[in-house]
Design a protein around this motif. Structure first.
Motif, PDB file in Angstrom:
ATOM      1  N   LEU A 106      14.105  31.304 -10.186  1.00  0.00           N
ATOM      2  CA  LEU A 106      14.892  31.708  -9.025  1.00  0.00           C
ATOM      3  C   LEU A 106      15.835  30.555  -8.704  1.00  0.00           C
ATOM      4  O   LEU A 106      15.423  29.390  -8.728  1.00  0.00           O
ATOM      5  N   HIS A 107      17.106  30.854  -8.405  1.00  0.00           N
ATOM      6  CA  HIS A 107      18.042  29.766  -8.121  1.00  0.00           C
ATOM      7  C   HIS A 107      19.148  30.250  -7.192  1.00  0.00           C
ATOM      8  O   HIS A 107      19.315  31.463  -6.999  1.00  0.00           O
ATOM      9  N   SER A 108      19.875  29.304  -6.615  1.00  0.00           N
ATOM     10  CA  SER A 108      20.949  29.657  -5.687  1.00  0.00           C
ATOM     11  C   SER A 108      22.010  28.556  -5.715  1.00  0.00           C
ATOM     12  O   SER A 108      21.784  27.474  -6.271  1.00  0.00           O
TER      13      SER A 108
ATOM     14  N   THR B  60      29.148  31.156  -1.610  1.00  0.00           N
ATOM     15  CA  THR B  60      27.749  30.804  -1.860  1.00  0.00           C
ATOM     16  C   THR B  60      27.155  31.836  -2.811  1.00  0.00           C
ATOM     17  O   THR B  60      27.755  32.876  -3.065  1.00  0.00           O
ATOM     18  N   PHE B  61      25.997  31.523  -3.345  1.00  0.00           N
ATOM     19  CA  PHE B  61      25.255  32.507  -4.156  1.00  0.00           C
ATOM     20  C   PHE B  61      23.791  32.364  -3.757  1.00  0.00           C
ATOM     21  O   PHE B  61      23.159  31.354  -4.051  1.00  0.00           O
ATOM     22  N   GLY B  62      23.278  33.369  -3.043  1.00  0.00           N
ATOM     23  CA  GLY B  62      21.896  33.315  -2.557  1.00  0.00           C
ATOM     24  C   GLY B  62      20.889  33.394  -3.698  1.00  0.00           C
ATOM     25  O   GLY B  62      21.258  33.542  -4.874  1.00  0.00           O
ATOM     26  N   ALA B  63      19.612  33.267  -3.345  1.00  0.00           N
ATOM     27  CA  ALA B  63      18.546  33.210  -4.351  1.00  0.00           C
ATOM     28  C   ALA B  63      18.534  34.473  -5.209  1.00  0.00           C
ATOM     29  O   ALA B  63      18.580  35.587  -4.703  1.00  0.00           O
ATOM     30  N   HIS B  64      18.465  34.277  -6.514  1.00  0.00           N
ATOM     31  CA  HIS B  64      18.443  35.401  -7.450  1.00  0.00           C
ATOM     32  C   HIS B  64      17.903  34.914  -8.797  1.00  0.00           C
ATOM     33  O   HIS B  64      17.832  33.712  -9.048  1.00  0.00           O
ATOM     34  N   VAL B  65      17.534  35.858  -9.631  1.00  0.00           N
ATOM     35  CA  VAL B  65      17.220  35.561 -11.032  1.00  0.00           C
ATOM     36  C   VAL B  65      18.289  36.249 -11.866  1.00  0.00           C
ATOM     37  O   VAL B  65      18.693  37.373 -11.569  1.00  0.00           O
ATOM     38  N   ASP B  66      18.784  35.562 -12.889  1.00  0.00           N
ATOM     39  CA  ASP B  66      19.857  36.129 -13.711  1.00  0.00           C
ATOM     40  C   ASP B  66      19.341  37.324 -14.519  1.00  0.00           C
ATOM     41  O   ASP B  66      18.149  37.409 -14.827  1.00  0.00           O
ATOM     42  N   ASN B  67      20.280  38.207 -14.881  1.00  0.00           N
ATOM     43  CA  ASN B  67      19.921  39.362 -15.717  1.00  0.00           C
ATOM     44  C   ASN B  67      19.201  38.915 -16.987  1.00  0.00           C
ATOM     45  O   ASN B  67      19.585  37.898 -17.579  1.00  0.00           O
TER      46      ASN B  67
HETATM   47 NI    NI Z   1      22.460  32.787 -11.495  1.00  0.00          NI
END
Ligand code: NI
Length: 226
Positions: free
Chosen positions: A157-159, A92-99
């Motif tokens: 923000l995405h996951s 999984t990839f939890g909520a984050h904003v890309d660099n």
């Molecule tokens: Ni991302």
């Protein structure tokens, strides 16, 4: 604004990419994440400097070059080399904003204005693994056929939800846009679509068509940075 672009890759290109990826060594995806993203990221990736990643990336970049929808939605100045991601069961990839800034292999730095996910496995191959994008209009869940792509502002923000069956493969990449402001990009995109529709109803030499096209190009001239 999310834009879904069907058939970015042909089925032959998808099959070729998957054949190559099947024989490739995958590494822990945390190696390419920022500090906060590393905490919530649990997936596999092909190393960016692997020859396979570079060859397959070229296939995708060529496909983008022939795709007018991508050009209209992203108004690309430069596209970073695609990264290949894989989520097996439990990943999984939890909520984050890309660099916000990423470097090309040459060391040149690019601003990431637009994020793209190109799906490489068909939805029936896995459960879970939805891309969830939060924007000012709410939460959007995306799961597309292989070869289709979604484009969204890199400020979102995405996951990726946990995969519960099968394996989800995709290519993700970032674009520095000629128009960094997503609101302006959206307006140009909507205007372009309206012009396309108008041109199906009026001849190209109709003054309304020329006026709208002039307006599009003059806005782009005003806002584009290179
Ligand atoms: Ni991302």
């Amino acid at each position: 604004m999310l834009v879904t672009i069907p058939d970015v890759l042909t089925s032959q290109e998808v099959a070729h990419i998957r054949r190559v990826l099947e024989t490739t060594a995958w590494i822990d995806g945390r190696k390419t994440a920022g500090d906060q993203a590393a905490v919530v990221k649990n997936n596999l990736q092909v190393p960016l400097d692997a020859p396979e990643a570079q060859d397959l990336g070229q296939i995708i970049l060529r496909a983008l070059g022939r795709n007018p929808s991508f050009t209209t939605a992203a108004l690309p100045l430069s596209v970073l080399p695609p990264m290949f991601n894989r989520y097996d069961v439990g990943m999984t990839f939890g909520a984050h904003v890309d660099n916000s800034i990423r470097a090309l292999p040459t060391g040149q730095r690019l601003r990431t204005d637009v994020s793209s996910t190109l799906f490489l496995t068909p939805p029936e191959d896995y459960d879970g693994g939805e891309l969830v994008v939060h924007d000012t209009y709410g939460t959007h869940t995306v799961k597309l056929p292989a070869g289709h792509m979604v484009v969204y502002p890199a400020t979102s923000l995405h996951s990726v939800t946990p995969v519960t069956r099968g394996s989800r493969w995709s290519a993700v990449f970032w674009t520095q846009s000629m128009v960094k402001d997503s609101w302006r990009r959206n307006m140009l995109y909507d205007l372009d679509r309206a012009i396309m529709r108008t041109r199906t109803m009026l001849p190209d030499d109709d003054p309304a068509v020329s006026a709208l096209m002039a307006h599009y190009h003059n806005l782009l001239r005003h806002w584009a940075e290179m």
